[in-house]
Design a protein around this motif. Structure first.
Motif, mmCIF file in Angstrom:
data_model
loop_
_atom_site.group_PDB
_atom_site.id
_atom_site.type_symbol
_atom_site.label_atom_id
_atom_site.label_comp_id
_atom_site.label_asym_id
_atom_site.label_seq_id
_atom_site.Cartn_x
_atom_site.Cartn_y
_atom_site.Cartn_z
ATOM 1 N N PRO A 885 0.812 -1.225 0.000
ATOM 2 C CA PRO A 885 0.000 0.000 0.000
ATOM 3 C C PRO A 885 0.841 1.268 0.000
ATOM 4 O O PRO A 885 0.449 2.276 -0.579
ATOM 5 N N SER A 886 2.006 1.217 0.628
ATOM 6 C CA SER A 886 2.861 2.398 0.690
ATOM 7 C C SER A 886 3.286 2.833 -0.708
ATOM 8 O O SER A 886 3.297 4.023 -1.021
ATOM 9 N N PHE A 887 3.626 1.840 -1.565
ATOM 10 C CA PHE A 887 4.039 2.171 -2.933
ATOM 11 C C PHE A 887 2.869 2.702 -3.745
ATOM 12 O O PHE A 887 2.959 3.727 -4.416
ATOM 13 N N VAL A 888 1.739 2.002 -3.694
ATOM 14 C CA VAL A 888 0.572 2.371 -4.512
ATOM 15 C C VAL A 888 0.046 3.749 -4.142
ATOM 16 O O VAL A 888 -0.364 4.522 -4.999
ATOM 17 N N GLU A 889 0.069 4.073 -2.848
ATOM 18 C CA GLU A 889 -0.505 5.341 -2.386
ATOM 19 C C GLU A 889 0.464 6.511 -2.521
ATOM 20 O O GLU A 889 0.032 7.647 -2.755
ATOM 21 N N ARG A 890 1.760 6.261 -2.395
ATOM 22 C CA ARG A 890 2.727 7.371 -2.354
ATOM 23 C C ARG A 890 3.478 7.606 -3.660
ATOM 24 O O ARG A 890 3.934 8.719 -3.916
ATOM 25 N N ALA A 895 4.267 6.018 -12.182
ATOM 26 C CA ALA A 895 5.142 4.928 -11.746
ATOM 27 C C ALA A 895 4.322 3.687 -11.408
ATOM 28 O O ALA A 895 4.717 2.554 -11.725
ATOM 29 N N VAL A 896 3.172 3.887 -10.782
ATOM 30 C CA VAL A 896 2.282 2.761 -10.461
ATOM 31 C C VAL A 896 1.755 2.135 -11.748
ATOM 32 O O VAL A 896 1.714 0.906 -11.893
ATOM 33 N N ALA A 897 1.349 2.979 -12.682
ATOM 34 C CA ALA A 897 0.832 2.472 -13.960
ATOM 35 C C ALA A 897 1.899 1.671 -14.698
ATOM 36 O O ALA A 897 1.618 0.614 -15.278
ATOM 37 N N LYS A 898 3.142 2.159 -14.672
ATOM 38 C CA LYS A 898 4.250 1.455 -15.348
ATOM 39 C C LYS A 898 4.485 0.095 -14.684
ATOM 40 O O LYS A 898 4.726 -0.905 -15.373
ATOM 41 N N ALA A 899 4.422 0.044 -13.357
ATOM 42 C CA ALA A 899 4.620 -1.218 -12.652
ATOM 43 C C ALA A 899 3.532 -2.228 -13.025
ATOM 44 O O ALA A 899 3.803 -3.420 -13.201
ATOM 45 N N ARG A 900 2.303 -1.747 -13.166
ATOM 46 C CA ARG A 900 1.208 -2.650 -13.559
ATOM 47 C C ARG A 900 1.409 -3.180 -14.975
ATOM 48 O O ARG A 900 1.150 -4.359 -15.259
ATOM 49 N N GLU A 901 1.847 -2.294 -15.870
ATOM 50 C CA GLU A 901 2.106 -2.724 -17.251
ATOM 51 C C GLU A 901 3.221 -3.765 -17.291
ATOM 52 O O GLU A 901 3.115 -4.777 -17.999
ATOM 53 N N ASP A 902 4.286 -3.507 -16.538
ATOM 54 C CA ASP A 902 5.416 -4.450 -16.515
ATOM 55 C C ASP A 902 4.998 -5.793 -15.925
ATOM 56 O O ASP A 902 5.426 -6.855 -16.398
ATOM 57 N N HIS A 903 4.154 -5.761 -14.890
ATOM 58 C CA HIS A 903 3.684 -7.001 -14.264
ATOM 59 C C HIS A 903 2.873 -7.816 -15.262
ATOM 60 O O HIS A 903 3.045 -9.039 -15.391
ATOM 61 N N ALA A 904 1.992 -7.166 -15.997
ATOM 62 C CA ALA A 904 1.181 -7.862 -16.999
ATOM 63 C C ALA A 904 2.062 -8.448 -18.093
ATOM 64 O O ALA A 904 1.851 -9.589 -18.550
ATOM 65 N N GLU A 905 3.073 -7.688 -18.500
ATOM 66 C CA GLU A 905 3.976 -8.139 -19.558
ATOM 67 C C GLU A 905 4.758 -9.379 -19.121
ATOM 68 O O GLU A 905 4.886 -10.357 -19.876
ATOM 69 N N LYS A 906 5.298 -9.355 -17.896
ATOM 70 C CA LYS A 906 6.078 -10.494 -17.408
ATOM 71 C C LYS A 906 5.187 -11.717 -17.163
ATOM 72 O O LYS A 906 5.624 -12.865 -17.355
ATOM 73 N N SER A 907 3.953 -11.497 -16.750
ATOM 74 C CA SER A 907 3.019 -12.612 -16.567
ATOM 75 C C SER A 907 2.755 -13.310 -17.893
ATOM 76 O O SER A 907 2.770 -14.547 -17.982
#
Length: 921
Positions: A885-890, A895-907
């Motif tokens: 939650p600390s990362f998503v909220e702060r 940066a959060v959107a990029k992390a989600r895109e990267d997670h989907a790509e690696k999955s």
């Protein structure tokens, strides 16, 4: 004509737009056809095309070109807004270069200079809209200051005045001290500024103590008229009704109870300056202070002037407001009444053109009774007479109209529609359409002076849907009386409402209609759809609804489509200060208008902003190039223009399949456009043209041209399908489609006025569709397996088939040549022998591809296992980050959107590699 090897958008665009316009093809004569009408949101005459304009006008052009191809009497009303403040500023800046000022000339002389500028330099944006491909009715271009439209504006003002829906009143306005005029909320830009929060002690008049107040604008205390406390605040209940003696001025003011005072903010007591603060104005009214009695301490340039009670010390008079601020704070401090000063970020309003701080200022202005006009406008949307897309905006619409304030429509300018009001030396005001009419009302003995103000440009543009169609000279007959749904229906087809239902009568009926049932107004009002940015929902869209209902007794448009903002690729708002703005003309220069138009359409998803990435524009330029090359291939193989609108007779399954796919595409595209699903409509034609036609159909029929078997049928079908693609794609990519339309054969007309394809369900062929879809799935599965297992592209593989049904066996026999060519496999008899093979399952059949000797099986297994482990490790690390939650909220949203895109790509990568490993027996 032979299609050039190189696709050159610039040359095509320069050739076809003048051809369309000069040929009158944007508005072909179709008096007996079903009308379809859109009005352009009139851009400022001073404007240049920005990316928001490009989006807005592309979306409109898609609809108008589609309607024109459907055979409708498609009218796209075009024109520009006179842009009072912006245009006056442009001309005054030019005059300043010659050491001239507006006041060096008479009003009439200055207005002549503005007209001269308009004729010489005021058409920049209309030329830029042409570069975008906007197929407007340029032959009937309108301007909000042209004679006919000006007549409508003056008539509306006079009628509203006579109906007591327009009046003069003293209220607070957004005053721009730089321009010395009132401005609208849309022209106010709020910025975060580092400022101060001053805490003062105000002595009680009876000497019993003080009350603490805090302010960000200390200078306004010179016009304070009360101190407000919350009625539930126990600290101050005993003080309500007592008087305060103001420092500096000595004015006695009351302590009043009002819920505006927040007990949790500051001291809980608020100084009230009703003549210089919008919230305080309302508090003052609730406290019984009349607007005419509210104190004003500033002149038009925001310098201190004496208040009506004469209590401001002489040494403060004439000070500029921010100099006055310093002096007031110093005097309060000298009196020992300055408690403390805090640093604070202040939300500060600025004039978007002058760049100076806006001052809430009490002045006499002209107002429209918007609350009365809003009632039918609310009902119009609630009843469904106007469909709002996306529907989520209706809540915002209702909230604004339910709480609407009087609309200030006067501006202190010289350029614009001068208010038709004359003041007599008898102290009265006379409103009429011209001076002769005002004189007749006043009598010959009364000397008249005309109001020097002009009307807000939003007042005139609110009349755009009917003022541009000839009103009031050709009035539309009133519809039958009755509420929505009374004897009529409000049917809708997708997102575009199909209704001519009138709404209940407004508060006061308009003048009796003139004859004119056959007029352009009678034919094209109400409009079918209005497309605008959500940011002008209140300033323009809602006001058009109010004025249209009041004067025409019908909604101005049946559907209101509100698109989002175009943002930078990272999702941030574009701004010049950030340096992330995008010039649409620059994109057109580099990639072509068609590529930009298709990008904006494909990315326009209802209710979402567009994150514009230049790579998308480049990608759709590649799409245009793909289509260009497909047409060149067709031409080189004798494929040309189709002779019929109906599909040719076809025996080969591949031809029956592509005909059926074409019909399904037409059906889906019609539904998507009707529902205003721009992204979906672009994707439908993109996938069909690129994948189905170019990648599969043309590949599947190539052997026919080599062998001659079925070649004539393939040429006829391919030519017909390509024609349908060009027509379907035309609303999105008008230039390349017109060029290829003519390149492929002699045509009786241009594609812009061609006929839209027929969605004839009789052309559907389920058996052919199933067989070719099976073939495509089989080839795709083999290609995926080959790529995933690093099989060399040139290697031919054997394929052993297990458990094939009779249907599959028959298909394999018929399509053997296509399978061998496209998948690079040969069907082999018997079961596979030896170890190491890839297994592919398509429907009930399993295809075994021996790989012994083709690839190093052990090395391939190791490579895949290593890749899976690496992808899973990165996937899990990103999942852990996103689960924190600390990362998503702060973290920054991007940066959060990029992390989600990267997670989907690696999955997906982990799944793909695992699937490849699983295929190895």
């Amino acid at each position: 004509m032979t299609i050039d090897k190189t696709f050159d958008p610039a040359a095509i665009e320069a050739r076809w737009y003048p051809h369309w316009e000069q040929g009158g093809l944007f508005r072909p004569a179709r008096d007996n056809a079903e009308p379809f009408t859109i009005v352009i949101p009139p851009p400022n005459v001073t404007g240049s095309l920005h990316i928001g304009h490009a989006l807005d006008n592309t979306l409109q052009d898609v609809l108008i070109r589609h309607a024109r191809l459907k055979g409708k009497d498609a009218l796209w009303v075009v024109g520009t807004d006179h842009a009072g403040i912006a245009t006056q500023m442009v001309v005054e800046r030019q005059m300043a270069l010659h050491q001239q000022k507006r006041t060096d000339f008479t009003r009439d002389e200055f207005v002549e200079k503005v007209w001269a500028w308009k004729e010489e330099s005021g058409g920049t944006i209309t030329g830029q809209l042409r570069r975008l491909g906007a197929s407007c009715d340029w032959a009937n271009e309108r301007f909000t200051m042209d004679a006919g439209f000006s007549k409508a504006v003056i008539k509306v003002f006079v009628e509203l005045y006579n109906q007591k829906l327009l009046y003069r009143d003293k209220r607070l306005v957004n005053w721009d001290p730089g321009l010395k005029t009132a401005i609208s909320d849309l022209e106010v830009e709020t910025k975060e500024i580092q400022g101060k929060f001053w805490h003062f002690s105000y002595p009680l008049a009876d000497g019993s103590g003080t009350i603490s107040v805090a302010t960000t604008r200390p200078e306004t205390m010179l016009a304070d008229m009360a101190v407000a406390v919350n009625p539930e605040d126990d600290r101050y209940k005993s003080l309500i009704g007592k008087m305060v003696k103001l420092p500096i001025t000595g004015r006695l003011i009351p302590i009043v109870a009002d819920e505006h005072a927040d007990p949790e903010l500051g001291s809980g007591a608020v100084k009230i300056t009703p003549g210089h603060d919008f919230n305080d104005f309302e508090v003052g009214k609730r406290a019984g202070i009349k607007a005419g009695d509210m104190l004003n301490m500033l002149d038009a340039e925001a310098n201190v002037i004496q208040t009506a009670d004469g209590l401001i010390p002489a040494d403060l008079l004439g000070l500029e407001r921010f100099e006055a601020r310093k002096r007031v704070v110093a005097l309060i401090d000298e009196a020992g009444l300055l408690e403390k000063v805090e640093d604070r970020v202040i939300q500060t309003p600025y004039g978007d053109r002058s760049g100076v701080v806006i001052e809430p200022w009490l002045t006499d202005q002209w107002y429209v009774d918007a609350a009365t006009l809003a009632k039918p406008a609310i009902e119009a949307v609630r009843s469904g007479a106007i469909k709002v897309v996306p529907e989520s905006w209706t809540k915002t619409y209702y909230n604004w109209l339910d709480n609407i304030q009087p609309w200030c429509v006067s501006r202190q300018l010289w350029w614009g529609h001068q208010i038709p009001a004359w003041y007599g030396d008898d102290g009265k005001c006379y409103v009429a359409e011209d001076e002769a009419g005002a004189q007749a009302l006043a009598g010959d003995s009364v000397a008249l002076t005309r109001d020097s103000d002009v009307l807000d440009t939003w007042f005139s543009s609110a009349l755009w849907p009917f003022g541009t169609l000839g009103w009031p000279d050709a009035e539309k007959p009133l519809p039958a009386k009755g509420g929505v749904g009374e004897g009529q229906s409000a049917e809708k087809s997708g997102g575009i409402a199909q209704t001519s239902t009138p709404l209940p009568d407004g508060p006061t009926p308009p003048p009796p209609p003139l004859a004119g049932r056959g007029s352009k107004l009678a034919r094209h009002y109400p409009n079918d759809v209005l497309i605008s940015g959500f940011d002008i929902l209140f300033f323009w869209d809602a006001r058009m609804i109010m004025q249209g209902l009041h004067f025409m007794k019908e909604v101005p448009f049946k559907t209101l489509y509100l698109h989002g903002l175009v943002r930078a690729a990272d999702g941030s708002k574009m701004s010049k200060s950030k340096g992330n703005t995008v010039d649409p003309l620059g994109l057109i220069d580099r990639f072509g208008a068609d590529a930009l138009r298709f990008t904006l359409t494909a990315m326009e998803s209802q209710g979402r902003d567009i994150k514009l990435d230049e790579k998308r524009v480049e990608g759709y330029r590649n799409f245009a190039t793909k289509l260009w090359n497909a047409a060149r291939f067709a031409q080189s193989n004798g494929i040309g223009a189709s002779a019929t609108l109906e599909p040719p007779v076809a025996d080969l399954p591949v031809n029956r399949w592509i005909i059926a796919e074409t019909v399904k595409t037409v059906q889906a595209l019609d539904l998507a456009i009707a529902d205003l699903r721009y992204d979906e409509s672009a994707n439908i034609i993109y996938q069909f043209a690129w994948s189905r036609f170019c990648d599969w159909y043309l590949e599947l029929i190539k052997p026919s041209f080599a062998s001659g078997e079925g070649a004539d049928e393939c040429r006829a079908v391919a030519g017909w399908v390509l024609d349908q693609i060009l027509v379907m794609l035309h609303p999105f990519m008008p230039f390349i489609t017109e060029e290829l339309w003519h390149a492929l054969g002699d045509r009786p007309n241009d594609i812009i006025v061609a006929r839209w394809p027929m969605a004839d369900a009789r052309a559907l062929d389920p058996a052919a569709a199933e067989e070719i879809d099976w073939l495509i799935r089989l080839v795709n599965e083999v290609r995926t397996a080959r790529t995933g297992l690093n099989v060399p592209p040139g290697a031919k593989l054997k394929a052993h088939v297990r458990d094939a049904s009779a249907l599959t066996s028959a298909r394999l026999e018929r399509q053997a040549a296509a399978i061998a060519r496209l998948a690079r496999i040969e069907l082999a008899e018997g079961d596979a022998t030896g170890g190491g093979a890839a297994q592919i399952v398509v429907d009930e059949a399993t295809f075994v591809l021996p790989l012994e000797g083709v690839i190093d099986l052990d090395a391939e297994r190791a490579r895949l296992a290593k890749g899976i482990a690496a992808a899973e490790k990165e996937r899990d690390a990103l999942a852990g980050r996103l689960g924190n939650p600390s990362f998503v909220e702060r973290a920054k949203p991007e940066a959060v959107a990029k992390a989600r895109e990267d997670h989907a790509e690696k999955s997906l990568e982990a799944e793909r590699l695992a699937a490849a490993l699983a295929r190895l027996a």
